[in-house]
Design a protein around this motif. Structure first.
Motif, PDB file in Angstrom:
ATOM      1  N   ALA A  53       0.832  -1.206   0.000  1.00 40.65           N
ATOM      2  CA  ALA A  53       0.000   0.000   0.000  1.00 40.65           C
ATOM      3  C   ALA A  53       0.862   1.249   0.000  1.00 40.65           C
ATOM      4  CB  ALA A  53      -0.927   0.006   1.216  1.00 40.65           C
ATOM      5  N   TYR A  54       0.458   2.214  -0.839  1.00 44.80           N
ATOM      6  CA  TYR A  54       1.221   3.445  -1.048  1.00 44.80           C
ATOM      7  C   TYR A  54       0.234   4.613  -1.035  1.00 44.80           C
ATOM      8  CZ  TYR A  54       4.464  -0.059  -2.820  1.00 44.80           C
ATOM      9  OH  TYR A  54       5.266  -1.167  -2.943  1.00 44.80           O
ATOM     10  N   ALA A  55       0.631   5.701  -0.412  1.00 41.70           N
ATOM     11  CA  ALA A  55      -0.309   6.811  -0.303  1.00 41.70           C
ATOM     12  C   ALA A  55       0.428   8.135  -0.349  1.00 41.70           C
ATOM     13  CB  ALA A  55      -1.109   6.714   0.996  1.00 41.70           C
ATOM     14  N   LYS A  56      -0.278   9.159  -0.838  1.00 45.58           N
ATOM     15  CA  LYS A  56       0.188  10.519  -0.662  1.00 45.58           C
ATOM     16  C   LYS A  56       0.073  10.862   0.829  1.00 45.58           C
ATOM     17  CE  LYS A  56       1.014  11.409  -5.044  1.00 45.58           C
ATOM     18  NZ  LYS A  56       0.235  12.394  -5.827  1.00 45.58           N
ATOM     19  N   PRO A  57       0.865  11.793   1.322  1.00 46.39           N
ATOM     20  CA  PRO A  57       0.816  12.112   2.754  1.00 46.39           C
ATOM     21  C   PRO A  57      -0.604  12.443   3.222  1.00 46.39           C
ATOM     22  CG  PRO A  57       2.727  13.149   1.748  1.00 46.39           C
ATOM     23  CD  PRO A  57       1.925  12.552   0.625  1.00 46.39           C
ATOM     24  N   GLY A  58      -1.015  11.790   4.320  1.00 42.87           N
ATOM     25  CA  GLY A  58      -2.330  12.031   4.893  1.00 42.87           C
ATOM     26  C   GLY A  58      -3.447  11.178   4.315  1.00 42.87           C
ATOM     27  N   PHE A  59      -3.146  10.285   3.364  1.00 46.20           N
ATOM     28  CA  PHE A  59      -4.194   9.506   2.705  1.00 46.20           C
ATOM     29  C   PHE A  59      -4.031   7.996   2.891  1.00 46.20           C
ATOM     30  CE2 PHE A  59      -4.569  13.557   0.494  1.00 46.20           C
ATOM     31  CZ  PHE A  59      -5.944  13.716   0.460  1.00 46.20           C
ATOM     32  N   GLN A  60      -3.358   7.581   3.941  1.00 49.86           N
ATOM     33  CA  GLN A  60      -3.314   6.166   4.262  1.00 49.86           C
ATOM     34  C   GLN A  60      -4.725   5.656   4.547  1.00 49.86           C
ATOM     35  OE1 GLN A  60      -0.748   6.319   7.670  1.00 49.86           O
ATOM     36  NE2 GLN A  60       1.116   6.139   6.467  1.00 49.86           N
TER      37      GLN A  60
END
Length: 384
Positions: free
Chosen positions: A246-253
């Motif tokens: 899983a990979y996310a932009k900051p704040g979007f986990q």
């Protein structure tokens, strides 16, 4: 393992809702899913889900719902009005946290694209779209019912439909896939600027069509190069890896999945759904499983098929099997609160892991090293 007793603390509570139907079973899928045959019993199934939840309310213990995840199968086969009825019924039984995350899985081949707004109006805050690939030939090999154009249309509509977040699922290591094709899927997905990407390797699971008729997959060297360069490409595009796939932009986990891996609690309703609940007053952690087959579930008066204790001597290992999927350091205080086991009880195993360069140990945290992320099972073996 001898364990010192500490008080269990109630963790955040999530809810998983399983909708078991899909248009057709994919050859790699080992989930509890069933090909659609005729009209789906949408209203009847939603009422069964709410009855199922009613029977589990004693597990709530005064908590609000932290997140909801509606998975499958293909939940987007259900009309938005039934999803709204489901969410309204859940809210009537358990209070929602102010910032609750409500995710629904959707497949491009089953979405009428003007329904994106309807699902959002029903209460969904986050979509997770099972794209898997943007190459039509690979989608055909995977048995997906959508093509490249439908995948791109679904991603584009999700990006403009006003959701708080959305995820695109991608697979790599596909039959006959080259490095260039795998990287092209990442680039295409990123062009729609999803706040979250799931990027995971195709594995051949028992009791699937691919297990009985294995496709030609890339060899180990090619798989490693796809993984290595794909990781770098995702990082260059601004996606932070926070979990194995899983990979996310900051704040979007994904808060729902984080709760799983942090050994939080979750109720599971629907066919074959699993739950895990902490009961501090009786010093117990229990796992639940619901009736698996749709017909048996719809005919049931009691939906729980099995309830099992997580034995005290198994809690440390179960916690670590989940928590080590995450890239972040492990707070010893979290370990103790979620397991009721003193951190000193696993100190010897962590020390052996540290000697092998798998983990670093501080007064307050355990942290996997880069090597440790690749040899998690070696570290877990210290606690078996």
């Amino acid at each position: 393992m001898n364990t010192l007793t500490l008080p269990l603390q109630l963790p955040p509570l999530s809810l998983y809702v399983h909708i078991p139907w899909c248009v057709q079973k994919c050859p790699y899928c080992d989930f509890n899913s069933h090909g659609q045959q005729g009209e789906l019993p949408q209203a009847q199934y939603v009422e069964a889900l709410l009855d199922d939840l009613q029977q589990d309310l004693h597990y709530v213990q005064g908590r609000t719902l932290h997140s909801i995840f509606i998975g499958g199968g293909t939940p987007s086969l259900f009309d938005a009005k039934h999803i709204k009825h489901l969410l309204d019924g859940i809210a009537a039984r358990i209070p929602f946290a102010d910032n609750i995350e409500i995710t629904m899985e959707a497949n491009p081949g089953t979405l009428e694209h003007d329904d994106f707004a309807a699902y959002r109006a029903a209460g969904i805050t986050r979509l997770s779209i099972g794209v898997q690939s943007f190459a039509s030939d690979k989608l055909n090999l995977l048995g997906r019912i959508h093509d490249r154009d439908e995948a791109q249309t679904a991603a584009k509509r999700a990006a403009t439909a006003g959701y708080q977040s959305f995820n695109l699922d991608l697979m790599h290591g596909l039959p006959n896939q080259t490095l260039e094709q795998a990287l092209a899927d990442i680039d295409t997905a990123a062009s729609f600027q999803p706040p979250h990407l799931s990027w995971y390797q195709l594995t051949i699971e028992p009791n699937t069509l691919f297990h009985s008729r294995p496709p030609q997959l890339p060899d180990d060297e090619a798989l490693w190069e796809i993984y290595r360069q794909g990781q770098q490409r995702l990082s260059d595009l601004g996606y932070q890896q926070y979990e194995i796939s899983a990979y996310a932009k900051p704040g979007f986990q994904c808060r729902h999945n984080l709760n799983y891996w942090q050994f939080g609690d979750y109720l599971g309703i629907g066919c074959g759904a699993h739950g895990k609940v902490t009961l501090p007053e009786s010093d117990r952690i229990v796992r639940t499983v619901k009736i698996k087959h749709p017909k048996g579930y719809l005919d049931a008066e009691q939906y729980t098929f099995d309830t099992a204790e997580v034995e005290r001597e198994d809690r440390a290992l179960e916690y670590l099997m989940n928590r080590l999927r995450l890239m972040s350091p492990i707070p010893k205080a979290e370990f103790e609160a979620r397991t009721g086991v003193a951190a000193e009880e696993v100190a010897e195993g962590m020390a052996r892991g540290a000697e092998r360069g798998l983990v670093t140990v501080s007064d307050t945290h355990w942290t996997l090293t880069d090597k440790g992320h690749f040899f998690v099972n070696d570290l877990l073996s210290q606690f078996c």
